[in-house]
Design a protein around this motif. Structure first.
Motif, PDB file in Angstrom:
ATOM      1  N   ILE A 170       0.848  -1.193   0.000  1.00 47.79           N
ATOM      2  CA  ILE A 170       0.000   0.000   0.000  1.00 47.79           C
ATOM      3  C   ILE A 170       0.891   1.253   0.000  1.00 47.79           C
ATOM      4  O   ILE A 170       1.836   1.340   0.794  1.00 47.79           O
ATOM      5  CB  ILE A 170      -0.891   0.043   1.273  1.00 47.79           C
ATOM      6  N   VAL A 171       0.556   2.194  -0.844  1.00 48.61           N
ATOM      7  CA  VAL A 171       1.346   3.439  -0.908  1.00 48.61           C
ATOM      8  C   VAL A 171       0.452   4.618  -0.507  1.00 48.61           C
ATOM      9  O   VAL A 171      -0.388   5.055  -1.289  1.00 48.61           O
ATOM     10  CB  VAL A 171       1.889   3.677  -2.334  1.00 48.61           C
ATOM     11  N   PRO A 172       0.604   5.112   0.718  1.00 48.62           N
ATOM     12  CA  PRO A 172      -0.152   6.313   1.092  1.00 48.62           C
ATOM     13  C   PRO A 172       0.326   7.485   0.234  1.00 48.62           C
ATOM     14  O   PRO A 172       1.492   7.533  -0.160  1.00 48.62           O
ATOM     15  CB  PRO A 172       0.217   6.551   2.562  1.00 48.62           C
ATOM     16  N   CYS A 173      -0.561   8.385  -0.031  1.00 52.62           N
ATOM     17  CA  CYS A 173      -0.208   9.470  -0.942  1.00 52.62           C
ATOM     18  C   CYS A 173      -1.006  10.713  -0.543  1.00 52.62           C
ATOM     19  O   CYS A 173      -2.195  10.608  -0.245  1.00 52.62           O
ATOM     20  CB  CYS A 173      -0.581   8.980  -2.338  1.00 52.62           C
ATOM     21  N   THR A 174      -0.345  11.841  -0.499  1.00 56.27           N
ATOM     22  CA  THR A 174      -1.083  13.075  -0.178  1.00 56.27           C
ATOM     23  C   THR A 174      -1.023  14.023  -1.369  1.00 56.27           C
ATOM     24  O   THR A 174       0.027  14.194  -1.974  1.00 56.27           O
ATOM     25  CB  THR A 174      -0.480  13.795   1.045  1.00 56.27           C
ATOM     26  N   ILE A 175      -2.171  14.593  -1.681  1.00 55.64           N
ATOM     27  CA  ILE A 175      -2.225  15.586  -2.752  1.00 55.64           C
ATOM     28  C   ILE A 175      -2.555  16.906  -2.066  1.00 55.64           C
ATOM     29  O   ILE A 175      -3.570  17.009  -1.372  1.00 55.64           O
ATOM     30  CB  ILE A 175      -3.343  15.258  -3.757  1.00 55.64           C
ATOM     31  N   THR A 176      -1.679  17.862  -2.221  1.00 52.89           N
ATOM     32  CA  THR A 176      -1.894  19.161  -1.573  1.00 52.89           C
ATOM     33  C   THR A 176      -1.874  20.234  -2.644  1.00 52.89           C
ATOM     34  O   THR A 176      -0.924  20.301  -3.429  1.00 52.89           O
ATOM     35  CB  THR A 176      -0.777  19.445  -0.549  1.00 52.89           C
ATOM     36  N   SER A 177      -2.916  21.046  -2.682  1.00 55.30           N
ATOM     37  CA  SER A 177      -2.895  22.131  -3.669  1.00 55.30           C
ATOM     38  C   SER A 177      -3.282  23.447  -3.005  1.00 55.30           C
ATOM     39  O   SER A 177      -4.013  23.467  -2.009  1.00 55.30           O
ATOM     40  CB  SER A 177      -3.821  21.816  -4.841  1.00 55.30           C
ATOM     41  N   SER A 178      -2.791  24.537  -3.602  1.00 50.99           N
ATOM     42  CA  SER A 178      -3.043  25.867  -3.036  1.00 50.99           C
ATOM     43  C   SER A 178      -4.535  26.153  -2.989  1.00 50.99           C
ATOM     44  O   SER A 178      -5.050  26.676  -2.007  1.00 50.99           O
ATOM     45  CB  SER A 178      -2.384  26.940  -3.901  1.00 50.99           C
ATOM     46  N   LYS A 205      -5.069   3.083  10.381  1.00 55.83           N
ATOM     47  CA  LYS A 205      -4.457   4.015  11.328  1.00 55.83           C
ATOM     48  C   LYS A 205      -3.102   4.523  10.785  1.00 55.83           C
ATOM     49  O   LYS A 205      -2.790   5.706  10.886  1.00 55.83           O
ATOM     50  CB  LYS A 205      -4.246   3.276  12.662  1.00 55.83           C
ATOM     51  N   GLU A 206      -2.352   3.612  10.210  1.00 54.87           N
ATOM     52  CA  GLU A 206      -1.047   4.007   9.660  1.00 54.87           C
ATOM     53  C   GLU A 206      -1.210   4.935   8.456  1.00 54.87           C
ATOM     54  O   GLU A 206      -0.384   5.816   8.228  1.00 54.87           O
ATOM     55  CB  GLU A 206      -0.225   2.768   9.272  1.00 54.87           C
ATOM     56  N   LEU A 207      -2.278   4.712   7.685  1.00 55.70           N
ATOM     57  CA  LEU A 207      -2.537   5.598   6.544  1.00 55.70           C
ATOM     58  C   LEU A 207      -2.803   7.020   7.034  1.00 55.70           C
ATOM     59  O   LEU A 207      -2.249   7.991   6.504  1.00 55.70           O
ATOM     60  CB  LEU A 207      -3.765   5.122   5.761  1.00 55.70           C
ATOM     61  N   VAL A 208      -3.650   7.109   8.057  1.00 59.22           N
ATOM     62  CA  VAL A 208      -3.981   8.432   8.604  1.00 59.22           C
ATOM     63  C   VAL A 208      -2.708   9.109   9.136  1.00 59.22           C
ATOM     64  O   VAL A 208      -2.482  10.291   8.903  1.00 59.22           O
ATOM     65  CB  VAL A 208      -5.063   8.303   9.706  1.00 59.22           C
ATOM     66  N   ASN A 209      -1.863   8.324   9.806  1.00 63.98           N
ATOM     67  CA  ASN A 209      -0.592   8.880  10.299  1.00 63.98           C
ATOM     68  C   ASN A 209       0.250   9.407   9.145  1.00 63.98           C
ATOM     69  O   ASN A 209       0.847  10.486   9.232  1.00 63.98           O
ATOM     70  CB  ASN A 209       0.222   7.808  11.043  1.00 63.98           C
ATOM     71  N   ALA A 210       0.298   8.623   8.061  1.00 60.21           N
ATOM     72  CA  ALA A 210       1.113   9.037   6.904  1.00 60.21           C
ATOM     73  C   ALA A 210       0.541  10.313   6.288  1.00 60.21           C
ATOM     74  O   ALA A 210       1.295  11.214   5.916  1.00 60.21           O
ATOM     75  CB  ALA A 210       1.149   7.916   5.865  1.00 60.21           C
ATOM     76  N   TYR A 211      -0.779  10.404   6.208  1.00 58.25           N
ATOM     77  CA  TYR A 211      -1.396  11.608   5.636  1.00 58.25           C
ATOM     78  C   TYR A 211      -0.997  12.843   6.453  1.00 58.25           C
ATOM     79  O   TYR A 211      -0.665  13.883   5.914  1.00 58.25           O
ATOM     80  CB  TYR A 211      -2.926  11.501   5.641  1.00 58.25           C
ATOM     81  N   GLN A 212      -1.067  12.678   7.761  1.00 57.72           N
ATOM     82  CA  GLN A 212      -0.785  13.823   8.623  1.00 57.72           C
ATOM     83  C   GLN A 212       0.699  14.188   8.579  1.00 57.72           C
ATOM     84  O   GLN A 212       1.063  15.349   8.629  1.00 57.72           O
ATOM     85  CB  GLN A 212      -1.224  13.521  10.057  1.00 57.72           C
ATOM     86  N   ARG A 213       1.524  13.166   8.475  1.00 53.81           N
ATOM     87  CA  ARG A 213       2.974  13.390   8.472  1.00 53.81           C
ATOM     88  C   ARG A 213       3.430  14.012   7.141  1.00 53.81           C
ATOM     89  O   ARG A 213       4.312  14.849   7.119  1.00 53.81           O
ATOM     90  CB  ARG A 213       3.658  12.034   8.684  1.00 53.81           C
ATOM     91  N   ASP A 214       2.799  13.589   6.052  1.00 56.97           N
ATOM     92  CA  ASP A 214       3.336  13.934   4.737  1.00 56.97           C
ATOM     93  C   ASP A 214       2.564  15.009   3.978  1.00 56.97           C
ATOM     94  O   ASP A 214       2.934  15.336   2.854  1.00 56.97           O
ATOM     95  CB  ASP A 214       3.440  12.663   3.880  1.00 56.97           C
ATOM     96  N   SER A 215       1.481  15.519   4.548  1.00 57.10           N
ATOM     97  CA  SER A 215       0.816  16.607   3.834  1.00 57.10           C
ATOM     98  C   SER A 215       1.658  17.870   4.030  1.00 57.10           C
ATOM     99  O   SER A 215       2.437  17.967   4.976  1.00 57.10           O
ATOM    100  CB  SER A 215      -0.606  16.803   4.333  1.00 57.10           C
ATOM    101  N   ILE A 216       1.502  18.797   3.138  1.00 56.44           N
ATOM    102  CA  ILE A 216       2.406  19.951   3.108  1.00 56.44           C
ATOM    103  C   ILE A 216       1.625  21.236   3.378  1.00 56.44           C
ATOM    104  O   ILE A 216       0.562  21.451   2.796  1.00 56.44           O
ATOM    105  CB  ILE A 216       3.116  19.990   1.744  1.00 56.44           C
ATOM    106  N   VAL A 217       2.166  22.033   4.274  1.00 60.19           N
ATOM    107  CA  VAL A 217       1.514  23.310   4.588  1.00 60.19           C
ATOM    108  C   VAL A 217       1.877  24.330   3.510  1.00 60.19           C
ATOM    109  O   VAL A 217       3.052  24.589   3.267  1.00 60.19           O
ATOM    110  CB  VAL A 217       1.964  23.827   5.976  1.00 60.19           C
ATOM    111  N   LEU A 218       0.856  24.876   2.861  1.00 55.96           N
ATOM    112  CA  LEU A 218       1.079  25.877   1.817  1.00 55.96           C
ATOM    113  C   LEU A 218       0.626  27.249   2.338  1.00 55.96           C
ATOM    114  O   LEU A 218      -0.173  27.323   3.280  1.00 55.96           O
ATOM    115  CB  LEU A 218       0.295  25.506   0.559  1.00 55.96           C
ATOM    116  N   PRO A 219       1.084  28.320   1.704  1.00 53.88           N
ATOM    117  CA  PRO A 219       0.720  29.666   2.204  1.00 53.88           C
ATOM    118  C   PRO A 219      -0.788  29.878   2.314  1.00 53.88           C
ATOM    119  O   PRO A 219      -1.253  30.486   3.279  1.00 53.88           O
ATOM    120  CB  PRO A 219       1.341  30.602   1.165  1.00 53.88           C
TER     121      PRO A 219
END
Lengths: 512, 297
Positions: free
Chosen positions: A270-278, A384-398
């Motif tokens: 399984i590959v957790p993945c976060t998509i973050t856009s402005s 639970k690990e997926l949720v952890n990965a989402y929180q860890r790897d999402s990126i804060v944008l302006p």
């Protein structure tokens, strides 16, 4: 990879159904079929589907018959659903997918009218920042079956991930696309050719849900890389998924055990993945839905910005074509139990030691022990690990940070109002001083940096705020934050939507 | 079925008795230089052999040394594991979380209830509860330990069983303080009922079942172990010497830290902690608790 025809897929799904039916009493089988008939009849009251209705009528008659007759009716329905779900999948299409995705997406996102390109310089791939263990994923994708499990905020997520995969040289994926996505004719044209299978989320009966799960397990077993959104649907209020649905996720462990049982060497990872856009295309509709009176929120939204071709094109031109606007981050892959895996796909325990993961499901002789309850707990752990990965790897944008700061300034001004009441404030009540917003942004940016959270914030405060203002000015009908000299007018709904992206981070407002 | 019991202390031996009584083979994981008599039960200093061989592994030593024991045991992904319910206060992890954090074992459960080693040795009827989210752990543990001398109940509520084990200690501590102050039976009754309600309230906020507070690990253990409770003694000491022993302070601090997330009303725990920190006198403690606004039960 061998292609699977609809007939073959239908046969596989019927086999699975028969196994399930064997363990059910006649009363349970009757309840199973009658639930399907009842739910579907109710749904079809305003719909006209003669072929399907005939099938349901025949199923109703079967309810009076023997257990075998009821089984036959359930199998007929399975055939029908299999045909609806299964893509006309072929190796040729699959290979072609990787070649046509870039141009397909460009056309999809830029066409105010079908096939009208607005500019030859439009190239989201060069604008998209793709991060994560790409080389590891490339290696693993050759030897194992990967399930991408991304966060979900927009209907554009699937084509964007498809685009991201292609641009870093990862193979394409199969994914379930809601029927409503096909309301955009261009999207429909490309989706049906890019490995999307159809999911009708209006069908709420247990048989259909079971068939979808079986279908997912089968395609994984056949070795097709897949993508599904563990959150189930787009985040309505902008938050990152805190909980995920375990139905489809659970098919990964089922398929893995089937592989082990049949001696296949391919593992499922399984590959957790976060998509973050402005900015998010459908932000206004989604937050409206999140704040709708209880009971009026919609699980399926088919009339949002995504269904308007011009709006979609404007979004693509203005937002997707910007630098540092979209981040796709692949996290370190996990096994079906939720353990991290190393570069070779070997599972690691929390201390980084290699583990024999088969022992979680096999006896000492290597035979798979079937245990549904155990598998549910494993899937729970994976979730639970997926949720952890989402929180860890999402990126804060302006845009997220400034929206969060704006929301906090507004909450400080109106400390007794809840999120629904904040959304109803008049323009005057939503006006705050520029200085208070700047102070709050500075305060929050310092916290984000101190907490060592992934971010893409410019170093100086002025650039950070300026970039957010610019982005907010690009697309939405009303900006989340509008500056008028010494004052700022906030759109409290959009400030909530974008600010909620940071809801999982323990940020405290100024003065606390 | 082979059951590996890691720890040769009296509780380890009592568990071995229960396993044997249930018709299975107990094997005790000993210390390498141990001279401890294990009353004829099979034992080995090689814990890692036991974890490869046994169908169920039970950690019998005190939770304080659990982290070291986990390392020594070399648990694997095949293992089903049982550990004493409770909180490891240094790491603020439940005992079963400590196992999943420091080993590949996932199928873990906790054992709750009174650890009455002498009574087990004398074959006096007793009961315990095992709690795991994995049915396979619950069933294995029940099969391994259930016999005519010990009834084993099972539950999926490991959070509740862990939490109630802490509240039993807080109630024992409070009763020690109450007895030290020479309060009467009425005070004792109030401490037991309000203490359990307080624990159940926190448990509910954490997703635990209220029922767990009324079971073997709750009321059962509260009554069974009062006289022998270390925490009851700590309560008496607090009044006699004017200072609360460190383990009691750590327990209270830990429970209040757990409550930071849930923020439920814990008047008894907070008041006892304030006493421990010497922020209030014993007289004010009772006075403060009694003067609270009258409410429904």
């Amino acid at each position: 990879m061998k292609a699977t025809t609809t007939r073959q897929m239908s046969s596989l799904l019927r086999k699975r159904l028969l196994i399930r039916l064997q363990s059910m009493s006649k009363a349970e089988v009757i309840a199973y079929l009658s639930d399907t008939v009842y739910q579907e009849r109710k749904r079809l009251e305003d719909d006209n589907q003669p072929e399907y209705e005939a099938l349901l009528t025949s199923a109703t008659k079967a309810l009076q018959g023997s257990k075998d007759t009821i089984h036959a009716a359930l199998l007929n329905l399975t055939n029908f659903y299999a045909e609806e779900i299964h893509t006309h999948f072929s190796n040729r299409t699959y290979d072609l997918a990787s070649k046509i995705i870039p141009s397909a997406l460009t056309r999809l996102l830029t066409a105010a009218h079908p096939f009208q390109l607005i500019g030859s310089d439009f190239d989201p791939a060069s604008r998209m920042t793709i991060q994560g263990p790409i080389e590891q994923l490339k290696y693993l994708s050759k030897h194992h079956t990967l399930v991408y499990a991304p966060t979900h905020v927009s209907n554009l997520d699937s084509p964007l991930i498809g685009y991201a995969l292609q641009s870093v040289g990862l193979p394409p994926v199969l994914y379930g696309a809601g029927l409503n996505l096909f309301s955009n004719p261009l999207m429909s044209f490309f989706l049906s050719r890019l490995g999307a299978y159809t999911v009708d989320r209006r069908k709420n009966n247990q048989l259909y849900k079971d068939i979808l799960k079986s279908y997912s397990a089968e395609i994984l077993g056949l070795g097709h890389h897949s993508l599904f959104y563990p959150g189930g649907t787009r985040s309505r209020d902008g938050t990152i998924e805190q909980k995920v649905k375990k139905g489809l996720l659970g098919t990964a462990i089922e398929a893995w055990q089937n592989n082990l049982d049949s001696g296949k060497t391919k593992e499922i990872l399984i590959v957790p993945c976060t998509i973050t856009s402005s900015l998010v295309l459908e932000a206004e509709t989604l937050i409206d839905d999140a704040l709708a009176a209880q009971g009026k929120a919609r699980y399926i939204i088919s009339d949002d910005e995504f269904s308007e071709r011009r709006t979609l094109a404007t979004f693509a031109r203005k937002v997707l074509n910007l630098d540092a606007s979209i981040y796709v981050r692949f996290s370190q892959p996990l096994d079906c139990i939720g353990n991290l895996v190393d570069d070779d796909g070997v599972s690691l325990d929390p201390l980084g030691q290699k583990i024999d993961r088969k022992a979680y499901v096999c006896d000492d002789d290597g035979n798979v022990i079937q245990d549904v309850q155990r598998d549910k707990q494993y899937t729970h752990r994976l979730a639970k690990e997926l949720v952890n990965a989402y929180q860890r790897d999402s990126i804060v944008l302006p845009t997220h940070l400034v929206a969060k700061a704006a929301l906090m300034v507004l909450q400080t001004k109106h400390p007794h109002l809840d999120k629904y009441q904040l959304a109803l404030l008049s323009k005057t009540e939503r006006t705050v001083t520029t200085a208070s917003l700047i102070q709050m942004v500075d305060h929050l940016a310092k916290q984000v940096r101190a907490l060592k959270i992934r971010h893409a914030l410019p170093n100086d405060l002025e650039s950070l705020i300026e970039r957010a203002y610019q982005r907010f000015a690009l697309f939405h009908r009303e900006r989340a934050v509008t500056q008028h000299n010494e004052f700022i007018v906030l759109n409290s709904k959009l400030a909530q939507y974008y600010g909620n992206r940071l809801a999982h981070i323990p940020l405290t407002p100024l003065g606390e | 079925m082979i059951v590996g019991i890691l720890g040769e202390n009296k509780w380890g031996q009592a568990l071995a008795t229960l396993v044997a009584e249930a018709g299975h083979i107990p094997k005790i994981g000993k210390e390498p230089d141990s001279r401890f008599s294990i009353r004829g039960f099979g034992g080995t200093p090689k814990w890692s052999h036991l974890t490869k061989e046994a169908d169920l592994i039970i950690f019998a030593n005190s939770n304080h040394q659990l982290q070291a024991d986990i390392k020594k045991s070399q648990l694997g992904s095949r293992n089903h594991v049982l550990v004493n319910a409770g909180l490891h206060t240094n790491s603020m992890k439940w005992t079963q979380e400590l196992i999943t954090h420091y080993s590949p074992a996932i199928r873990v459960g906790v054992l709750g209830g009174a650890q009455l080693t002498e009574e087990v040795g004398n074959r006096t009827p007793t009961s315990l509860v095992v709690a795991s989210q994995f049915d396979s752990v619950n069933h294995l543990a029940q099969r391994s330990l259930h016999s005519d001398i010990c009834r084993i109940y099972f539950s999926p509520d490991s959070t509740g069983i862990n939490l109630v084990s802490l509240f039993v200690q807080i109630i024992h501590l409070s009763m020690g303080i109450s007895d030290g102050l020479q309060c009467g039976s009425g005070t004792r009754g109030a401490i037991v009922s309000r203490g359990l309600i307080e624990g159940a309230r926190l448990g509910k906020a954490m997703g635990a079942e209220e029922h767990s507070f009324l079971g073997i690990a709750g009321i059962g253990q509260l009554i069974a172990t009062l006289e022998k409770s270390t925490f009851y003694q700590y309560g008496l000491t607090t009044i006699r010497k004017g200072t609360m022993p460190q383990p009691a302070m750590e327990l209270l601090e830990a429970v209040l830290a757990i409550n930071n997330v849930t923020s439920v009303h814990l008047p008894l725990t907070k008041a006892i902690f304030a006493l421990g920190k010497q922020e209030i006198s014993p007289t004010l403690l009772i006075d403060g608790l009694m003067r609270r606004k009258a409410t429904r039960e």
